[in-house]
Design an enzyme around this catalytic site. Structure first.
Site, PDB file in Angstrom:
ATOM      1  CG  ASP A   1       4.719   3.004   7.227  1.00 62.55           C
ATOM      2  OD1 ASP A   1       3.798   3.438   6.523  1.00 62.55           O
ATOM      3  OD2 ASP A   1       4.560   2.080   8.057  1.00 62.55           O
TER       4      ASP A   1
ATOM      5  CG  HIS B   1      -0.388   0.074   2.531  1.00 55.09           C
ATOM      6  ND1 HIS B   1       0.491  -0.853   3.036  1.00 55.09           N
ATOM      7  CD2 HIS B   1      -0.559   0.999   3.522  1.00 55.09           C
ATOM      8  CE1 HIS B   1       0.831  -0.506   4.265  1.00 55.09           C
ATOM      9  NE2 HIS B   1       0.214   0.612   4.586  1.00 55.09           N
TER      10      HIS B   1
ATOM     11  CG  HIS C   1       3.580  -2.592  10.441  1.00 53.78           C
ATOM     12  ND1 HIS C   1       2.691  -1.843  11.175  1.00 53.78           N
ATOM     13  CD2 HIS C   1       3.895  -1.829   9.359  1.00 53.78           C
ATOM     14  CE1 HIS C   1       2.485  -0.685  10.542  1.00 53.78           C
ATOM     15  NE2 HIS C   1       3.196  -0.648   9.454  1.00 53.78           N
TER      16      HIS C   1
HETATM   17 ZN   LIG Z   1       2.767   0.752   7.901  1.00 53.84          ZN
HETATM   18 ZN   LIG Z   2      -0.294   1.628   6.491  1.00 55.14          ZN
END
Ligand SMILES: [Zn+2]
Ligand SMILES: [Zn+2]
Length: 307
Positions: free
Chosen positions: A67, A63, A269
């Site tokens: 980041d 996406h 993450h």
């Molecule tokens: Zn992220």
């Molecule tokens: Zn994200």
């Protein structure tokens, strides 16, 4: 087939965890590396590894949050200076093409290799004789995709000793048997290929998800995967927070692995609110639901063995 974590943190770079990037090393399989996301300073992380940027064949973006993509233009540019001449294909949600075209053209970056950019939708985004890559939409506020990378089954090995014991010499007959054909020998005997070839080797499956809330498509993508890489931005008990920020907790990641019947789960993450001492706690709580769970760390490698 190895997974190598280049960055495992959420949102912003932290001292111990850079932002997201995951390498799927397919060196034995196809002499290539596939990258999943390229957060800022991914190329700096690569400098500390044996990964050669010229080996990068495909880059899959989950996406378009910063980041996960701020490292992409720099990485592509440097690859030109590091002997990269072969084509690179970037897959990502709608918008990835504009992001790259604008970044590369405004900075007057000219790549010495062909760059292909494919804006993806749900379904099969890549397939060849070795691998298929399927994507589905997750639940993350902006379009975020999960990738299921499936290796094709490989034909069984030829049982050479058994053929020789049956009086067959290496040569054309071996080849026919390997191709699955039945062979009639000069003396009239019929050899059935199935008896002289070992069982086919099941292909391996890795599922790498973008940022997401707990959702059904994550389970579908992870169905019986050998390894599921799932975000766990928050610890258990923070479900409300996770929901509000379109992320998952350790419990939810483990629940997906369990529902999908995965072999192994790796959490990534990880929010910088959790210090090193808290990481173990995160794994332990996920293991309450799914026992074969690990937590990613920058520069950690996981080998995916044959079943
Ligand atoms: Zn992220
Ligand atoms: Zn994200």
């Amino acid at each position: 087939m190895d997974i190598f974590f280049l960055g495992t943190g959420a949102g912003m770079p932290a001292k111990l965890r850079n932002v997201t990037s995951i390498a799927l090393k397919l060196l034995e399989e196809r002499g290539a590396v596939w990258l999943f996301d390229a957060g800022e300073a991914t190329q700096h992380q690569i400098l500390h590894t044996t990964i050669k940027p010229r080996r990068i064949e495909k880059i899959f973006i989950t996406h378009l949050h910063g980041d996960h993509i701020y490292g992409l233009p720099g990485l592509l540019a440097s690859r030109s200076f590091q002997g990269g001449e072969s084509e690179v294909t970037v897959y990502g949600p709608k918008g990835i093409k504009e992001f790259l075209q604008v970044s590369l053209s405004i900075s007057q970056t000219y790549l010495k290799y062909p760059l292909k950019i494919i804006e993806i939708e749900e379904g099969l985004v890549f397939e060849d004789e070795q691998f298929s890559v399927e994507v589905r939409l997750l639940d993350h506020g902006i379009p975020s995709f999960g990738y299921r990378i499936a290796e094709k089954d490989r034909p069984g090995t030829l049982l050479v000793d058994k053929l020789i014991a049956a009086g067959v010499r290496p040569g054309p007959v071996f080849k026919k048997i390997k191709n699955g054909e039945a062979v009639t020998l000069e003396d009239g005997r019929v050899l059935n290929a199935g008896e002289f070839v070992g069982p086919p080797q099941k292909g391996r499956v890795v599922t790498i998800l973008g940022d997401t809330r707990y959702c059904e498509n994550a389970i579908l993508l992870a169905k019986e995967a050998d390894l599921l890489i799932h975000e766990a931005t928050f610890s258990k008990g923070e479900e409300k927070l996770a929901f509000d920020y379109f992320h998952s907790t350790t419990y939810q990641a483990a629940e997906v692995a369990k529902q999908a019947g995965c072999k192994q789960l790796c959490l990534t993450h990880i929010s910088s609110r959790y210090d090193k001492a808290a990481w173990l706690k995160l794994v332990v709580e996920a293991r309450e639901i799914f026992s074969n769970t690990e937590i990613a760390e920058d520069f950690k490698e996981i080998t995916i063995p044959y079943k």
